[in-house]
Design a protein around this motif. Sequence first.
Motif, PDB file in Angstrom:
ATOM      1  N   GLU A 483       0.737  -1.308  -0.029  1.00 36.52           N
ATOM      2  CA  GLU A 483       0.021   0.165   0.075  1.00 36.52           C
ATOM      3  C   GLU A 483       0.799   1.254  -0.008  1.00 36.52           C
ATOM      4  N   VAL A 484       0.526   2.008  -0.794  1.00 37.78           N
ATOM      5  CA  VAL A 484       1.341   3.315  -1.159  1.00 37.78           C
ATOM      6  C   VAL A 484       0.603   4.620  -1.011  1.00 37.78           C
ATOM      7  N   ALA A 485      -0.736   4.485  -0.844  1.00 30.76           N
ATOM      8  CA  ALA A 485      -1.638   5.687  -0.565  1.00 30.76           C
ATOM      9  C   ALA A 485      -3.139   5.208  -0.459  1.00 30.76           C
ATOM     10  N   VAL A 486      -3.936   5.794   0.485  1.00 31.68           N
ATOM     11  CA  VAL A 486      -5.103   5.959   0.665  1.00 31.68           C
ATOM     12  C   VAL A 486      -5.851   7.090   0.378  1.00 31.68           C
ATOM     13  N   LEU A 487      -6.973   7.134  -0.838  1.00 27.19           N
ATOM     14  CA  LEU A 487      -7.508   8.409  -1.102  1.00 27.19           C
ATOM     15  C   LEU A 487      -8.864   8.361  -0.803  1.00 27.19           C
ATOM     16  N   GLU A 488      -9.254   9.659  -0.201  1.00 29.43           N
ATOM     17  CA  GLU A 488     -10.611   9.758   0.408  1.00 29.43           C
ATOM     18  C   GLU A 488     -11.495  10.928  -0.278  1.00 29.43           C
ATOM     19  N   LYS A 489     -12.465  10.551  -0.868  1.00 31.86           N
ATOM     20  CA  LYS A 489     -13.200  11.577  -1.526  1.00 31.86           C
ATOM     21  C   LYS A 489     -14.665  11.130  -1.605  1.00 31.86           C
ATOM     22  N   HIS A 490     -14.831   9.926  -1.821  1.00 29.17           N
ATOM     23  CA  HIS A 490     -16.085   9.494  -2.061  1.00 29.17           C
ATOM     24  C   HIS A 490     -16.961   9.225  -0.749  1.00 29.17           C
ATOM     25  N   ARG A 491     -18.225   9.294  -0.965  1.00 37.87           N
ATOM     26  CA  ARG A 491     -19.179   9.315   0.555  1.00 37.87           C
ATOM     27  C   ARG A 491     -19.753   7.882   0.428  1.00 37.87           C
ATOM     28  N   GLY A 492     -19.689   6.885  -0.600  1.00 37.89           N
ATOM     29  CA  GLY A 492     -20.242   5.542  -0.685  1.00 37.89           C
ATOM     30  C   GLY A 492     -19.488   4.734  -1.103  1.00 37.89           C
ATOM     31  N   ALA A 493     -19.720   3.454  -1.036  1.00 41.74           N
ATOM     32  CA  ALA A 493     -19.014   2.452  -1.465  1.00 41.74           C
ATOM     33  C   ALA A 493     -18.687   2.460  -2.847  1.00 41.74           C
ATOM     34  N   ILE A 494     -17.413   2.138  -3.192  1.00 44.87           N
ATOM     35  CA  ILE A 494     -16.763   2.204  -4.670  1.00 44.87           C
ATOM     36  C   ILE A 494     -17.515   1.065  -5.434  1.00 44.87           C
ATOM     37  N   SER A 495     -18.148   1.413  -6.636  1.00 51.70           N
ATOM     38  CA  SER A 495     -18.943   0.687  -7.526  1.00 51.70           C
ATOM     39  C   SER A 495     -17.665   0.311  -8.756  1.00 51.70           C
ATOM     40  N   VAL A 496     -16.925   1.116  -9.115  1.00 48.67           N
ATOM     41  CA  VAL A 496     -15.882   0.837 -10.142  1.00 48.67           C
ATOM     42  C   VAL A 496     -15.105   1.796 -10.272  1.00 48.67           C
ATOM     43  N   ILE A 497     -13.672   1.530 -10.824  1.00 54.63           N
ATOM     44  CA  ILE A 497     -12.414   2.029 -10.879  1.00 54.63           C
ATOM     45  C   ILE A 497     -11.708   1.667 -12.351  1.00 54.63           C
ATOM     46  N   ARG A 498     -11.394   2.876 -13.081  1.00 54.79           N
ATOM     47  CA  ARG A 498     -10.565   2.531 -14.507  1.00 54.79           C
ATOM     48  C   ARG A 498      -9.649   3.299 -14.611  1.00 54.79           C
ATOM     49  N   TYR A 499      -8.305   2.841 -15.191  1.00 57.19           N
ATOM     50  CA  TYR A 499      -7.320   3.867 -15.641  1.00 57.19           C
ATOM     51  C   TYR A 499      -7.803   4.434 -17.047  1.00 57.19           C
ATOM     52  N   SER A 500      -7.408   5.685 -17.541  1.00 57.94           N
ATOM     53  CA  SER A 500      -7.288   6.102 -18.673  1.00 57.94           C
ATOM     54  C   SER A 500      -6.480   5.317 -19.534  1.00 57.94           C
TER      55      SER A 500
END
Length: 609
Positions: A483-500
Amino acid sequence: MADLIETYACAPSTERGRGILISGDPKSNSILYTNGRSVIIRYLGNPLQVHVYGEHSYPVTVARYSPNGEWIASGDVSGTIRIWGVHNEFVLHKEFRVLSGRIDDLQWSSDQLRIVVSGDGKGKSLVRAFMWDTASTVGEFDGHSRRVLSCAFKPTRPFRIASCGEDFIVNFYEGPPFKFMLSHREHSNFVNCVRFSPDGSKCISVGSDKKGIIYDGKTGEIIGQLSQENGHKFSIYAVSWSPDSKQVLTVSADKSAKIWEIPENGDGSLKKTLECPGTGGVDDMLIGCLWQHDCLVIVSLGGTIYLYSANDLDKSPICLSGHMKNVNALTAIESDPKVILTSSYDGHILKWIQGRGYCGRIEKKDNAPVKCIAATGHEVITSGFDNKVRKVPLIGDNNEAEENVDIGIQPKDVTLAIDSPGIALVSTESGAALLNGLKIISNTNLGFAVTASVISPDGSEAIVGGEDGKLHVYSISGEKLNEVAVLEKHRGAISVIRYSPDVSMFASADLNREAVVWDRASKEVKLNNMLYHTARINCLAWSPNSSMVATGSLDTCVIIYEIGKPVSSRVTIKGAHLGGVYGLAFTDDSVLISSGEDAFVRVWRLQPQ
C-alpha cells in the motif's frame, strides 16, 4: 449531444414448456415480440432498426398490430392491456384492466372494433372480448376451467372466436355478442395455440399431444388433422397460416419446424421439415413461429430468431439473437472491424460487430452466471457467481479449451494488465488475488470490505475500492501488494475504478452517485463535482484518447464528461436503458457502447460540442 446509431435488440423472453406468441405488421415486414417490460418492434429487412415500447408497469406477455397497422395492443402479467400508436411517439390511446391474471394471447377483430384476450385469472374470467375504445364487454365465455393459452378471432363474417388451453379443450363462440357455440375434447394434453386461416374458412389447434386438428372456420366442426406420418415427435407449441390460407407452419420441442399443405377438406400433409441450425441442446427447442408475408419467422427456446425465405426453403436461414436477461458486463476489443463482447446474468456471452450486429455466441462449458468480463484479442476472462474465474478462447467454438480456477470466494471484479499478458487482478470480499494465466500467484487479505478494483496496464499498480468509500493504491512487486496511498473523496461504497488509456489518470465512482477523476502521479482530484446522476453509478468507461469519461447509472442515464472542461458542459443520454445502465465501452473517440437491465446493447455517436 449523442445520437443513437445502432440497437442490438434483446431476444424474446422464453419459458421452457411454453410457446411464445409473436405477431407481424399486416402492411410492412416488421414483427413484435416481448421481453420484460418492453415490446420490441423489429424490422426484418434491417435487423439493426429497432423500436422499443417500455411503458408497461409489469412484464409484457403479448403484443399485436391492429389490422390497419396503425395501433398496437399489448398485454401484461397483471391483466392490463395498453393500446398505443405505432407512430407519433407511441401515443397512448387507452389502458384497460381486462383480466384478473396474466394475459397469454390477444387478437383483434378484422373490423378493428373488438379485441379478444385469454389467459389466467379467477373464476370464469379466462377469456374476454371487448370494444377497443370503451372496454365494454361483448359476450360471455363459459366453458374453460383452467388457464386459456390461446384465442383467435375469425377474420371474416360471420365472426367466431376460438379458444384453447390447459384443460385440453378447444371452444368456439359465435356472435357478437359472443356466446358458447361448441366444444372439442380431441386433444389429450395442453392445447397451446389456435389460429383461423386468413380467409376465415378453416381453423387449426396444436397441442402438447403432438396433434394438429383442423376445423371448419364457420361451423367449428372437425374436418381433418395434421398427418401423424412424419409428424412432430414432441409438443407442438405454435402454428401460423400462410397468407393464401393453403399451408401452415408448426414448431415443436423436437427442434424442428414443419410446413403442411392444408386441403379444402381432409388431413394436412407434410410438405417440408426445417431443421434449424444449433448445437442440439435444450435451447434449440422451437417454441414460436410466424408466417410473415414471404418470410418464415421461427423462435427457439434460447431466443434465437431464424428467418427463412418462404420462396426458397432450401436457403440457409438468417439468424438473429440477443440477450434475454440484464446485460451486466461489456467490453470492446481493439480490432477491425470493431468487436464488442457482452455477458448477461444468465451466463451467455455474445459477440457483436459494430455495423453488423449479432455475430455469434462464445460457447462455455456451462451457463454459470457471469459477473465481470475482460478480453484480449484471442481470449475472454470472466468471473462469476460460482467463485470461478474462466478463460475461454475467443476464436472458434472449441469450448474444450476453456480453463477455470476456483478463487474460493465470489469475485467482485476482474481486470487484465493488457501490456503484461496473462496477468490479472481479481478482487474478492476482503482481498485481492493476482493471477498469471489462471495460476494464483498471490492471494492477499486486505483487511477491509472490497467492492471494486483495477490493475494498471503494465501490472505494476493496483487500486482497490472499499465499502467505506476509500481508494487504496498498491504497488505490485512480484507477488506482493504494497500500500502506497489511501484516497478519500467518495461518500459511498466504490462501484467501479478504471485507468485512462494513457494511464495518466484514473476514474472512480460510487453507490452514492458520484464520480471522480484523479491524476495518477499526484493522486490529486482532477475533475470532481460529477454528481449529476440520481442513483448509484454501475459502470464507467474512458475514450481511447483519454479526453472523455462516461458513467452509467441505475437512473437509466449515461453521462459523458470531457476532461479539462467544466462538468456543466457534460452530455447526458436520458433513458439509455430501461431499468438501469450496467455496461459501457468506447470503440473510438466518438462512439460509445452501452448495455443494461433491458437486455439491449446500444451504439451512440457523440457529436462535437
